[in-house]
Design a protein around this motif. Structure first.
Motif, PDB file in Angstrom:
ATOM      1  N   LEU A  81       0.860  -1.184   0.000  1.00 55.22           N
ATOM      2  CA  LEU A  81       0.000   0.000   0.000  1.00 55.22           C
ATOM      3  C   LEU A  81       0.898   1.237   0.000  1.00 55.22           C
ATOM      4  CD1 LEU A  81      -2.986   0.908   0.156  1.00 55.22           C
ATOM      5  CD2 LEU A  81      -2.638   1.215   2.600  1.00 55.22           C
ATOM      6  N   PRO A  82       0.854   2.043  -1.065  1.00 58.28           N
ATOM      7  CA  PRO A  82       1.703   3.235  -1.121  1.00 58.28           C
ATOM      8  C   PRO A  82       1.184   4.336  -0.209  1.00 58.28           C
ATOM      9  CG  PRO A  82       0.278   3.144  -3.037  1.00 58.28           C
ATOM     10  CD  PRO A  82       0.044   1.873  -2.271  1.00 58.28           C
ATOM     11  N   ASP A  83       1.912   5.425  -0.154  1.00 58.05           N
ATOM     12  CA  ASP A  83       1.478   6.579   0.627  1.00 58.05           C
ATOM     13  C   ASP A  83       0.205   7.168   0.023  1.00 58.05           C
ATOM     14  OD1 ASP A  83       3.540   6.507   2.507  1.00 58.05           O
ATOM     15  OD2 ASP A  83       4.916   7.475   1.109  1.00 58.05           O
ATOM     16  N   TRP A  84      -0.489   7.987   0.832  1.00 60.15           N
ATOM     17  CA  TRP A  84      -1.829   8.452   0.466  1.00 60.15           C
ATOM     18  C   TRP A  84      -1.845   9.248  -0.839  1.00 60.15           C
ATOM     19  CZ3 TRP A  84      -2.548  13.668  -0.084  1.00 60.15           C
ATOM     20  CH2 TRP A  84      -1.590  14.501   0.496  1.00 60.15           C
ATOM     21  N   TYR A  85      -0.754   9.953  -1.141  1.00 62.66           N
ATOM     22  CA  TYR A  85      -0.766  10.785  -2.345  1.00 62.66           C
ATOM     23  C   TYR A  85      -0.536   9.972  -3.625  1.00 62.66           C
ATOM     24  CZ  TYR A  85       4.064  10.695  -0.617  1.00 62.66           C
ATOM     25  OH  TYR A  85       5.274  10.296  -0.088  1.00 62.66           O
ATOM     26  N   PHE A  86      -0.283   8.658  -3.503  1.00 65.68           N
ATOM     27  CA  PHE A  86      -0.168   7.787  -4.670  1.00 65.68           C
ATOM     28  C   PHE A  86      -1.291   6.747  -4.728  1.00 65.68           C
ATOM     29  CE2 PHE A  86       4.557   8.733  -4.868  1.00 65.68           C
ATOM     30  CZ  PHE A  86       4.437   9.481  -6.033  1.00 65.68           C
ATOM     31  N   LEU A  87      -2.257   6.855  -3.810  1.00 64.98           N
ATOM     32  CA  LEU A  87      -3.316   5.864  -3.763  1.00 64.98           C
ATOM     33  C   LEU A  87      -4.166   5.850  -5.030  1.00 64.98           C
ATOM     34  CD1 LEU A  87      -4.622   6.005  -0.079  1.00 64.98           C
ATOM     35  CD2 LEU A  87      -3.362   4.166  -1.195  1.00 64.98           C
ATOM     36  N   PHE A  88      -4.392   7.012  -5.637  1.00 61.18           N
ATOM     37  CA  PHE A  88      -5.227   7.053  -6.842  1.00 61.18           C
ATOM     38  C   PHE A  88      -4.561   6.311  -8.001  1.00 61.18           C
ATOM     39  CE2 PHE A  88      -2.489  10.687  -7.210  1.00 61.18           C
ATOM     40  CZ  PHE A  88      -2.281  10.865  -8.564  1.00 61.18           C
ATOM     41  N   LEU A  89      -3.242   6.415  -8.125  1.00 56.94           N
ATOM     42  CA  LEU A  89      -2.535   5.659  -9.162  1.00 56.94           C
ATOM     43  C   LEU A  89      -2.507   4.173  -8.833  1.00 56.94           C
ATOM     44  CD1 LEU A  89       0.485   8.024  -9.903  1.00 56.94           C
ATOM     45  CD2 LEU A  89      -1.515   7.613 -11.347  1.00 56.94           C
ATOM     46  N   TYR A  90      -2.386   3.861  -7.552  1.00 59.08           N
ATOM     47  CA  TYR A  90      -2.405   2.463  -7.103  1.00 59.08           C
ATOM     48  C   TYR A  90      -3.745   1.813  -7.423  1.00 59.08           C
ATOM     49  CZ  TYR A  90      -2.474  -1.406  -3.714  1.00 59.08           C
ATOM     50  OH  TYR A  90      -2.594  -2.623  -3.104  1.00 59.08           O
ATOM     51  N   GLN A  91      -4.823   2.552  -7.205  1.00 55.63           N
ATOM     52  CA  GLN A  91      -6.157   2.030  -7.507  1.00 55.63           C
ATOM     53  C   GLN A  91      -6.370   1.888  -9.004  1.00 55.63           C
ATOM     54  OE1 GLN A  91      -8.363   0.779  -5.567  1.00 55.63           O
ATOM     55  NE2 GLN A  91      -9.987   0.512  -7.081  1.00 55.63           N
ATOM     56  N   LEU A  92      -5.808   2.798  -9.768  1.00 50.67           N
ATOM     57  CA  LEU A  92      -5.962   2.754 -11.222  1.00 50.67           C
ATOM     58  C   LEU A  92      -5.400   1.463 -11.800  1.00 50.67           C
ATOM     59  CD1 LEU A  92      -6.778   4.313 -13.810  1.00 50.67           C
ATOM     60  CD2 LEU A  92      -4.463   5.255 -13.836  1.00 50.67           C
ATOM     61  N   LEU A  93      -4.317   0.958 -11.202  1.00 50.76           N
ATOM     62  CA  LEU A  93      -3.679  -0.253 -11.708  1.00 50.76           C
ATOM     63  C   LEU A  93      -4.439  -1.521 -11.346  1.00 50.76           C
ATOM     64  CD1 LEU A  93       0.064   0.603 -10.974  1.00 50.76           C
ATOM     65  CD2 LEU A  93      -1.180   0.822 -13.123  1.00 50.76           C
ATOM     66  N   LYS A  94      -5.533  -1.404 -10.595  1.00 52.96           N
ATOM     67  CA  LYS A  94      -6.347  -2.573 -10.251  1.00 52.96           C
ATOM     68  C   LYS A  94      -7.398  -2.878 -11.309  1.00 52.96           C
ATOM     69  CE  LYS A  94      -5.949  -1.911  -5.245  1.00 52.96           C
ATOM     70  NZ  LYS A  94      -6.708  -1.700  -3.980  1.00 52.96           N
ATOM     71  N   TYR A  95      -7.661  -1.941 -12.205  1.00 53.63           N
ATOM     72  CA  TYR A  95      -8.705  -2.136 -13.200  1.00 53.63           C
ATOM     73  C   TYR A  95      -8.179  -2.955 -14.384  1.00 53.63           C
ATOM     74  CZ  TYR A  95     -11.137   1.407 -10.494  1.00 53.63           C
ATOM     75  OH  TYR A  95     -11.737   2.105  -9.475  1.00 53.63           O
TER      76      TYR A  95
END
Length: 256
Positions: A81-95
């Motif tokens: 789980l990355p830091d909060w400011y990279f969470l949106f990119l982390y979630q994007l890679l789940k699609y």
């Protein structure tokens, strides 16, 4: 011709007059609209920065940092789980169409388009009006960026398995494991590492075996018959002698 009292100098209007340096007006000529950079403006900036810095230091002292145990490269089941400011990119890679075979879309194409639009913003919208409705391109782009980042960050936090992440990242007491022993070799050969980790501290889907005070008979029974539904039966592949050797090794490591 001698220069005398009646001589006149006539300028040619076709030759442009060279303009010299025109100094800007002093800030005092614009009351309540501007101020001197030094020291007035800069001092205010420093004061605001100092307040935020002190507040940040107070927060770091008051809130204990969420440290985890040392990284284990053998832990294949670890959920990062990355830091909060990279969470949106982390979630994007789940699609589906932004990961796997399409990972170029999620890692390069979509972020590249977003940053490219940010760089081209001065040319995409060159209006001088400050009202958002009068600048539809810039307003729409900013709203899309805010909504997209906010939604992906929220979705990442909601779908993350916080319970499992807390267990796998929990700092446990270090133990000395003889990785050259026959018991550890059996532990590794039977693929126990993929669930319990190379240090037997639960770095994968399985729980930690350290500090559990497990009895050899219990370890042998679990290795042979499993623990439904998380651990299937028949995981251990070996003789009864090897099973006893593995059970004694795990029991020794699990002692508090």
């Amino acid at each position: 011709m001698h220069r005398g009292k009646g001589m006149k100098f006539v300028g040619d209007s076709r030759v442009p007059q060279k303009k010299g340096f025109i100094p800007p007006k002093d800030y005092s000529e614009y009351p309540h609209k501007t101020e001197a950079f030094l020291p007035n403006f800069l001092l205010k900036e420093w004061m605001v920065g100092a307040v935020f810095l002190v507040g940040f230091l107070v927060m770091t002292i008051a809130e204990e940092p969420p440290l985890e145990k040392e990284a284990d490269p053998t832990a294949s089941g670890y959920i990062p789980l990355p830091d909060w400011y990279f969470l949106f990119l982390y979630q994007l890679l789940k699609y589906p169409y932004a990961s796997g075979d399409y990972k170029v879309i999620g890692t390069i194409l979509i972020p590249g388009l977003a940053f490219g639009a940010l760089l081209l913003a001065p040319w995409l919208d060159r209006g001088f009006d400050r009202r958002p409705l009068k600048r539809p391109v810039a307003t729409l782009a900013m709203l899309l960026a805010i909504v997209g980042v906010y939604y992906l960050t929220w979705e990442s936090g909601v779908t993350h398995n916080w319970k499992q992440a807390a267990q796998q990242g929990k700092i446990v007491e270090k133990v000395n494991i003889d990785k050259s022993s026959a018991g550890y070799k059996l532990f590794k050969e039977n693929n126990c590492v993929s669930c319990h980790g190379g240090n037997m501290q639960g770095d994968g889907p399985g729980p930690s075996l350290v500090g559990k005070n497990l009895k050899p008979d219990h370890v042998a029974d679990v290795a042979k018959n499993g623990v439904p539904p998380n651990m299937p039966a028949g995981v251990f592949k070996g003789t009864d002698k090897e099973l006893k050797q593995l059970a004694e090794f795990v029991s020794k490591v699990s002692k508090k």
